[in-house]
Design an enzyme around this catalytic site. Structure first.
Site, PDB file in Angstrom:
ATOM      1  CE  LYS A 136      -3.690   2.383   2.483  1.00  0.00           C
ATOM      2  NZ  LYS A 136      -4.767   2.286   3.487  1.00  0.00           N
ATOM      3  CG  HIS A 273     -10.534 -28.208 -36.575  1.00  0.00           C
ATOM      4  ND1 HIS A 273      -9.610 -27.193 -36.431  1.00  0.00           N
ATOM      5  CD2 HIS A 273     -10.396 -28.655 -37.849  1.00  0.00           C
ATOM      6  CE1 HIS A 273      -8.968 -27.021 -37.571  1.00  0.00           C
ATOM      7  NE2 HIS A 273      -9.418 -27.902 -38.446  1.00  0.00           N
TER       8      HIS A 273
END
Length: 510
Positions: A136, A273
Site C-alpha cells: 500500500k 478441431h
C-alpha cells in the site's frame, strides 16, 4: 537516518546473500524466528522483531509482527509531516524494505495425508498483513515476495534508481501473490464445507507459458494451470520433443486426452478441431491405432493423437508415417522415441490420460460472466441400458454401442457417431439439426455403415434420423430417450428391424 529492512521468509533461497547485500548498502536488518537464525548462521548481524516491538513472540509464533511498531513503520508516509511526527512521538521508526513470503499452504494441502489442523496452522496471518501494508505504501517501501527479484532489487538500490513504476510493479506482484494465497485458502475451506454455489467464487491459476498467439494470429494468449496437480492433464504433462504448443494445439490435445480417458483397454484417439475423427480399441496399441487411422485417414492428417498405453516400435512406425501435430502417450520405449523424434516439429508428450485428478468442475467464460458446472463424468454400463424395440441388440452390437456412446459424449452437439468392429466409422459434429449430423456421419462411413451401430448424444425429436440410419444399413442405435415422440422412433426401428436402447442420460456438448 539508517534504513531498515524487515526479513521474514519461509523460502530461504538466496536469503543470506540478499541480507549481506543489504548490510553492505547500510541497512539495519530486523527478522523473526527461523529467518533470523538463517541470517545469524551466515555471520550477519540482525535484530529480533521483539527488540523493535518490545513484545515477545507468543503462541508458538502465531503473534509476532502484528504490532503498531511494525505496521506504523511500514505505512508511515514520509512526505506527511503529521505521520512522521506521530511515529517519532511513539518511539517507532520507518521500515524501508520488506521481504516476506508466506507459510507453505499450497504445499501443505497437496500432501495426501494432510489434516485440517495442519492446513489451519499453515494459514499465514502476519505475512500477508505486512505485505499488504508495505505494498500500500510502495512509494516509500520496497516490498519483495519472490526470491527471484532479490538481484534486480539489489542492483537498483546500488544505482539508486528504484523508480515509482518499478516499485508499483513490485506492489502489484504482492497483491497478486496474496490474492492467489487467499484464493487457495478459500477454495480449500469451501471444499471442506461442501458448499456447491457459494455467494462468490475465486479461482486461482499459475502461469505455464505465454503462447505465440491465440486461436488466430491477431489474438494474444497464455496458458495457466490449476494449482492442484493433475498428472493426467496437459497442464502437468512433460513435452519430450518438438515445437512449442499453440493455443489450438492445447485445446485439441485436451479434447483427445478426455476421449482417451474413457477407455481402459488399449485405445487410440485422433482429434481434429476438438472433435474425435477416429477412435479405435484393440488388444494391443498398434491394432488400436490402425483402427483409429482407418476410421478417417483424411481428417487425421495434421491432427492430434492420444494413446493410453506405452508406445513401442510398431506403433511408432505407424505414427511416423503420417503428418501429426502432437502425439501423447503415458510412455515411449527408447526405440519408439527415436523413430518419432526424427520428425523435428512433431510434439511428443508424455501424459497418462487414465490418471484423473481433476476438481470435477468445468468453467466457461461468457461475456460479462462465468459459467460453472460439474464435468460430464456420466457413464453407462450394459445394465443401465433399456431395450425399447422388439429386437434386442446382440452382444457384439452392445459392445459397439457402448464404445460409440463413450465417443459421442465428446463430440460437439448435435452429435452422431457411427461405429463397428471396435472403431468409429463416421462422426457428425456440431450440426444445427440431428438428421444433418447423421447424414454427415453416415456419409463418412459409406458402405461400412451396413451392419454398424449409431450413437446420438440426445434424443430423436422425430423419426427422420432413424429413417436415414435404416437406409444406410444401421442395425442398432443408442440414444438417451426422453422425447415426447419417442414412440415414433421406436416404431421406425421396429419397422426396419433395428435394435434401439435408451441410456436415460444425455451428453450435450456445446
Amino acid at each position: 537516518m539508517t534504513k531498515r529492512a524487515l526479513l521474514s521468509v519461509s523460502n530461504k533461497q538466496g536469503l543470506s546473500d540478499f541480507a549481506q547485500e543489504l548490510i553492505s548498502l547500510g541497512y539495519e536488518l530486523i527478522s523473526t524466528g527461523g529467518t533470523k537464525r538463517t541470517i545469524e548462521e551466515a555471520g550477519i548481524e540482525v535484530r529480533s522483531i521483539s527488540e523493535i516491538t518490545e513484545f515477545p513472540e507468543i503462541m508458538d509464533g502465531r503473534v509476532k509482527t502484528l504490532h503498531p511498531a511494525v505496521h506504523s513503520g511500514l505505512l508511515v508516509r514520509r512526505d506527511n509531516g503529521e505521520d512522521m511526527k506521530q511515529l517519532q512521538e511513539l518511539g517507532f521508526g520507518p521500515i524501508d524494505l520488506v521481504a516476506v513470503n508466506l507459510y507453505p499452504f499450497k504445499e501443505t494441502i497437496a500432501k495426501e495425508d494432510v489434516t485440517e489442523r495442519e492446513a489451519i496452522e499453515n494459514v499465514d496471518i502476519g505475512g500477508p498483513t505486512m505485505l499488504r501494508s508495505a505494498a500500500k505504501n510502495f512509494e516509500n517501501v520496497t516490498v519483495v515476495t519472490d526470491p527471484a527479484d532479490y538481484d534486480e532489487i539489489v542492483e537498483g538500490l546500488k544505482r539508486g534508481d528504484l523508480t515509482y513504476e518499478f516499485r508499483r510493479s513490485l506492489a502489484a506482484k504482492v497483491f497478486r501473490h496474496t490474492a492467489h494465497y487467499d484464493a487457495l485458502i478459500a477454495e480449500y475451506f469451501t471444499g471442506l464445507s461442501g458448499e456447491e454455489a457459494p455467494e462468490t467464487i475465486t479461482k486461482t491459476y499459475e502461469h505455464v507459458q505465454s503462447l505465440r498467439y491465440g486461436e488466430n494470429p491477431h489474438q494474444s494468449a497464455s496458458f495457466y494451470r490449476e494449482v492442484k496437480e493433475d498428472r493426467g492433464s496437459l497442464a502437468y504433462a512433460e513435452q519430450l520433443h518438438g515445437k512449442e504448443l499453440s493455443y489450438n494445439n492445447i485445446q485439441d490435445a485436451n479434447a483427445a486426452l478426455e476421449v482417451a480417458a474413457e477407455f481402459t483397454n488399449p485405445a487410440a484417439v485422433a482429434v481434429k478441431h476438438m472433435n474425435p475423427c477416429g477412435v479405435g480399441t484393440a488388444d494391443d496399441l498398434s491394432q488400436a491405432f490402425a483402427k483409429a487411422y482407418e476410421a478417417d485417414p483424411v481428417s487425421i492428417f495434421g491432427g492430434i493423437v492420444a494413446l493410453n498405453r506405452k508406445v513401442n516400435k510398431d506403433t511408432a512406425e505407424q505414427l511416423s508415417g503420417i503428418f501429426l501435430e502432437i502425439i501423447m502417450a503415458p510412455e515411449y520405449d527408447e526405440e519408439a522415441f527415436g523413430i518419432l523424434a526424427k520428425k523435428k516439429n512433431v510434439r511428443i508428450i508424455k501424459v497418462d490420460p487414465s490418471i484423473t485428478e481433476t476438481t470435477g468442475e468445468k468453467l466457461v467464460s461468457v461475456r460479462g460472466g462465468l459459467l460453472v458446472q460439474d464435468k460430464d463424468e456420466g457413464k453407462v454400463a450394459v445394465t443401465d441400458l433399456r431395450t425399447v424395440t422388439e429386437r434386442a441388440p446382440t452382444d457384439k452390437e452392445l459392445e459397439d454401442l457402448l464404445m460409440s456412446w463413450q465417443v459421442v459424449k465428446h463430440v460437439k452437439s448435435n452429435a452422431i457417431v457411427i461405429a463397428g468392429e471396435d472403431r468409429t466409422l463416421g462422426v457428425g459434429a456440431g450440426q444445427m439439426n440431428r438428421v444433418g449430423a447423421a447424414a454427415i456421419a453416415l456419409g463418412q462411413a459409406g458402405e461400412k455403415a451396413r451392419g454398424a451401430v449409431m450413437a446420438s448424444d440426445a434424443f430423436f425429436p422425430m423419426p427422420d434420423t432413424v429413417e436415414t440410419a435404416a437406409k444406410a444399413g444401421i442395425k442398432a442405435i443408442i440414444q438417451p430417450g426422453g422425447s415426447k415422440r419417442d414412440q415414433d422412433s421406436i416404431d421406425a426401428c421396429n419397422e426396419h428391424g433395428i435394435a434401439m436402447v435408451f441410456t436415460g442420460m444425455r451428453h450435450f456438448k456445446h
